[in-house]
Motif scaffolding. Structure first.
Motif, PDB file in Angstrom:
ATOM      1  N   LEU A  47      -6.435  -0.394   0.114  1.00 43.22           N
ATOM      2  CA  LEU A  47      -6.382   0.842   0.911  1.00 43.22           C
ATOM      3  C   LEU A  47      -7.519   0.872   1.923  1.00 43.22           C
ATOM      4  CD1 LEU A  47      -4.883   3.636   1.051  1.00 43.22           C
ATOM      5  CD2 LEU A  47      -6.691   4.516  -0.378  1.00 43.22           C
ATOM      6  N   LEU A  55       0.602   4.117  -1.657  1.00 43.92           N
ATOM      7  CA  LEU A  55       0.684   5.493  -2.159  1.00 43.92           C
ATOM      8  C   LEU A  55       0.962   5.565  -3.655  1.00 43.92           C
ATOM      9  CD1 LEU A  55       2.659   7.380   0.625  1.00 43.92           C
ATOM     10  CD2 LEU A  55       0.220   7.105   0.337  1.00 43.92           C
ATOM     11  N   ALA A 236      -2.106   9.816  -6.707  1.00 42.89           N
ATOM     12  CA  ALA A 236      -2.811  10.660  -5.739  1.00 42.89           C
ATOM     13  C   ALA A 236      -4.245  10.892  -6.196  1.00 42.89           C
ATOM     14  CB  ALA A 236      -2.077  11.980  -5.578  1.00 42.89           C
ATOM     15  N   MET A 239      -6.377   8.060  -5.259  1.00 44.01           N
ATOM     16  CA  MET A 239      -6.675   8.070  -3.824  1.00 44.01           C
ATOM     17  C   MET A 239      -7.785   9.060  -3.517  1.00 44.01           C
ATOM     18  SD  MET A 239      -3.303   7.305  -1.630  1.00 44.01           S
ATOM     19  CE  MET A 239      -2.849   8.932  -1.381  1.00 44.01           C
ATOM     20  N   ILE A 240      -7.768  10.207  -4.201  1.00 45.62           N
ATOM     21  CA  ILE A 240      -8.817  11.207  -3.990  1.00 45.62           C
ATOM     22  C   ILE A 240     -10.173  10.615  -4.358  1.00 45.62           C
ATOM     23  CG2 ILE A 240      -9.675  13.473  -4.698  1.00 45.62           C
ATOM     24  CD1 ILE A 240      -6.774  14.277  -5.201  1.00 45.62           C
ATOM     25  N   LEU A 243     -11.370   8.382  -1.614  1.00 46.28           N
ATOM     26  CA  LEU A 243     -11.807   9.168  -0.457  1.00 46.28           C
ATOM     27  C   LEU A 243     -13.146   9.827  -0.735  1.00 46.28           C
ATOM     28  CD1 LEU A 243     -10.727  10.266   2.341  1.00 46.28           C
ATOM     29  CD2 LEU A 243     -10.272  12.356   1.091  1.00 46.28           C
TER      30      LEU A 243
ATOM     31  N   PHE B  39       3.046  16.687   2.055  1.00 40.83           N
ATOM     32  CA  PHE B  39       3.323  16.720   0.616  1.00 40.83           C
ATOM     33  C   PHE B  39       3.531  18.143   0.137  1.00 40.83           C
ATOM     34  CE2 PHE B  39       1.056  12.510   0.211  1.00 40.83           C
ATOM     35  CZ  PHE B  39       2.211  11.831  -0.103  1.00 40.83           C
ATOM     36  N   LEU B  99      -3.901   8.983   6.334  1.00 42.91           N
ATOM     37  CA  LEU B  99      -4.337   9.185   4.956  1.00 42.91           C
ATOM     38  C   LEU B  99      -5.047  10.527   4.805  1.00 42.91           C
ATOM     39  CD1 LEU B  99      -4.515   7.728   2.192  1.00 42.91           C
ATOM     40  CD2 LEU B  99      -6.816   7.106   2.831  1.00 42.91           C
ATOM     41  N   ILE B 100      -5.893  10.858   5.776  1.00 41.02           N
ATOM     42  CA  ILE B 100      -6.638  12.107   5.718  1.00 41.02           C
ATOM     43  C   ILE B 100      -5.672  13.300   5.794  1.00 41.02           C
ATOM     44  CG2 ILE B 100      -8.360  13.503   6.916  1.00 41.02           C
ATOM     45  CD1 ILE B 100      -9.653  11.147   5.701  1.00 41.02           C
ATOM     46  N   MET B 102      -2.543  13.335   5.036  1.00 38.15           N
ATOM     47  CA  MET B 102      -1.728  13.355   3.834  1.00 38.15           C
ATOM     48  C   MET B 102      -2.483  13.988   2.674  1.00 38.15           C
ATOM     49  SD  MET B 102       0.205   9.993   2.710  1.00 38.15           S
ATOM     50  CE  MET B 102      -0.036   9.024   4.043  1.00 38.15           C
ATOM     51  N   LEU B 103      -3.759  13.603   2.547  1.00 32.33           N
ATOM     52  CA  LEU B 103      -4.542  14.141   1.432  1.00 32.33           C
ATOM     53  C   LEU B 103      -4.819  15.623   1.635  1.00 32.33           C
ATOM     54  CD1 LEU B 103      -6.904  11.168   0.660  1.00 32.33           C
ATOM     55  CD2 LEU B 103      -5.111  12.100  -0.788  1.00 32.33           C
ATOM     56  N   TYR B 106      -1.907  17.184   0.359  1.00 31.34           N
ATOM     57  CA  TYR B 106      -1.866  17.050  -1.095  1.00 31.34           C
ATOM     58  C   TYR B 106      -2.783  18.058  -1.780  1.00 31.34           C
ATOM     59  CZ  TYR B 106      -1.542  15.202  -5.731  1.00 31.34           C
ATOM     60  OH  TYR B 106      -1.311  15.103  -7.074  1.00 31.34           O
TER      61      TYR B 106
END
Lengths: 317, 293
Positions: A47, A55, A236, A239-240, A243, B39, B99-100, B102-103, B106
């Protein structure tokens, strides 16, 4: 910068001497963190460094965990075979899924990983005879040494350290550098003769393999598996973590995993609305600190950024 | 296997597909114009269903007008929420990486999920259909509940409405132009971000409508957001990102696949739609119809 090189070693030394003074609960907490830290780092390999919008990474975690559990529970195969089979099955799944995904780019890539990942989830969820369906599998007969929390702690820590070292070396190798080049400028990479698809597929399989290792570790700690391991919300969550720690930094995902797992266990004891808290954290993070904690620190103290602008706009192109 | 059962199941699948279309159309519209994977679309859908429950409760369980009022009110409230989210949050991340964005959406899934739990609790809710939809319609051996026939009417109406909006109104034309070539639209002196709010609200309205329509057919509860949003995504991808007609076709395929799966492979019913999607994506990785990208 010297300090930055030393910090991981200090962390490792502290973690190695901690167990005798830690209560059982924290041993368990840290072991869980190590497992998820490996999973998050394996995701960030593709990623953050590969620029691929993966994803549904939890799928490989789940496949590794399920393969390992099923082999131990339902076949007489020795423990070592099961340990090896878990990551190999995860890597094989990654090869299958990646084979179709690397043909498309950007958001399409992400959507394909989501669709095919959900397919794997649905199969595991429904194949009750083999996987226990919704209930999952419990009481996996791992060798007795793992019943000690201290052993589980040291095993997960050792495997995490070795895997991080290997992933680090891969990223510093010509292969890793080429991978980052395909992230930063796919068109140019292609024009200098790099086979982007093959590179991405190889990276995808490597990431799947390490996620599979994390899956095996998870079973060693928890001794059970359930379909939620490879649910979309699990993906998800990882992924958090990436980030939060910083997508362009190597240790960021591990740090993010530590924070999120710790918070989820702590906040969970005070309120049933942990997801609300997580959502608010994520919202603030996205709006205020999209480069993540380590990314922010790297920018601030080294003045050049961990891997400046790595996740540019055309990163997923 | 008699032809009647097969026929009934086919029609049921088609009407289920219509519902997927209504939800997925909102998603694909937002995607095509804003280029954002939302999302939170599933959360809008869930909100629509819960609001529909509240409206029918307030009107009194037996009052047939409750259902119709809910069908009007719930989507509008959801659309209002959508505008607030677009103006208050989303516009700050336009131009950021996928990605940003999307999150960000989310995080709304997580927040909405727990807020709904706070407001409505964790018990399953149900909405009853008005009298005229009770009972079955039978035609040439095919037996089908009247409510499903109603869905078969609403679905095409929504598709027609969207088509009229996109081809006959100025805003719709700007939307299509923005989806095709945003830079060109800006060069022509049209502020493309101005239509973003409208499109996002329309997307929210469609999700809310889907939720309100679905309410009488399911147990309304936690988790309906994520299960729907994953389905809606798959529909959108298989149809070709941003293409409304592709979305319609793939939604119908998915609905029928699901219904036939229940008939022929009851144990593996939830796997069948994913297998069909997997095959379609492998044959046509970029979607059935042309994507707007």
């Amino acid at each position: 910068m010297q300090l930055r090189r030393i910090i991981p070693w200090i962390m490792l030394a502290v973690l190695l001497v901690l167990p005798p003074v830690l209560p059982r609960y924290y041993l368990y907490l840290l072991a869980s963190i190590f497992v998820i830290a490996l999973l998050a780092t394996s995701l960030n390999f593709i990623l953050g460094f590969g620029g691929l919008l993966q994803l549904h990474h939890a799928v490989f975690f789940g496949v590794g965990a399920y393969t390992f559990s099923i082999l131990l529970l339902k076949t007489p195969l020795p423990f070592v075979v099961a340990v090896v089979a878990g990551p190999v099955a995860a890597a094989f799944t990654a090869l299958l899924i990646g084979w179709f995904c690397v043909r498309s780019r950007g958001l399409y890539f992400g959507m394909l990983t989501l669709a095919l990942g959900q397919l794997v989830w649905a199969v595991i969820f429904r194949w009750s005879a083999l996987t226990g369906g919704d209930d999952g599998l419990h009481g996996i007969p791992v060798p007795e040494v793992f019943n000690s929390l201290k052993t589980a702690y040291y095993v997960t820590l050792t495997v995490l350290t070795v895997c991080l070292a290997v992933l680090y070396l891969i990223l510093k190798s010509p292969f890793g550098l080429t991978l980052m080049a395909t992230r930063d400028n796919p068109v140019r990479s292609e024009s200098v003769g790099i086979n982007i698809r093959r590179h991405r597929l190889a990276a995808f399989v490597i990431a799947g393999f390490f996620a599979g290792i994390a899956g095996v570790l998870f079973v060693l700690v928890e001794k059970s598996v359930s379909p939620s391991l490879l649910s979309w919300s699990k993906s998800a969550e990882i992924m958090i973590m990436c980030l939060l720690g910083g997508l362009t930094t190597f240790y960021g995902p591990a740090l993010g995993a530590g924070i999120i797992v710790f918070l989820s266990m702590k906040v969970g004891t005070y309120t049933e609305y942990w997801l609300l808290v997580l959502g608010i954290i994520l919202l603030v993070l996205v709006l205020v600190l999209p480069q993540g904690i380590l990314g922010f620190l790297a920018e601030k103290y080294s003045g050049r950024g961990g891997d400046k602008g790595g996740w540019g706009k055309d990163a997923s192109g | 296997m008699d032809a009647g059962a097969l026929g009934s199941q086919l029609v049921l699948g088609l009407s289920r597909g219509m519902l997927y279309f209504i939800v997925a159309a909102g998603l694909t519209l937002v995607f095509g114009v804003l280029r954002i994977i939302n999302f939170a679309h599933g959360s809008f859908y869930m909100l629509g269903a819960f609001l529909s429950f509240t409206v029918t409760e307030m009107m009194g369980k037996q009052n047939p007008n409750g259902f119709w009022l809910a069908l009007v009110v719930a989507p509008l409230v959801v659309a209002a929420f959508s505008i607030m989210i677009e103006r208050g949050l989303l516009r700050f991340v336009y131009g950021q990486e996928h990605l940003i964005q999307m999150l960000l959406t989310y995080s709304l899934v997580l927040i909405f999920g727990d807020l709904v739990k706070m407001v409505w609790g964790t018990e399953f809710k149900s909405v009853s259909v008005p009298g005229i939809f009770i009972g079955n319609l039978s035609l040439a051996g095919i037996i089908i509940p009247v409510y499903y026939v109603f869905m078969l009417v609403v679905g095409p109406l929504v598709a027609l409405g969207l088509w009229l909006f996109l081809t006959q109104t100025v805003t719709g034309k700007i939307c299509r132009a923005t989806a095709t070539d945003r830079q060109m639209v800006d060069v022509l002196g049209i502020n493309s971000t101005r239509v973003f709010g409208t499109v996002f609200a329309l997307g929210g309205w469609l999700a809310g409508l889907g939720g309100a329509l679905m309410a009488p057919m399911v147990n309304i509860g936690m988790g309906m957001d994520t299960s729907m949003v994953v389905y809606a995504f798959l529909v959108v991808v298989v149809g070709g990102l941003g293409n409304i007609w592709g979305t319609l076709i793939s939604a119908l395929i998915l609905g029928v696949a699901e219904a036939l799966g229940v008939l022929f492979l009851p144990n593996l019913a939830i796997v069948v739609p994913y297998v069909v999607i997997g095959i379609l994506l492998i044959i046509r990785p970029s979607g059935l119809l042309k994507s707007v990208w």
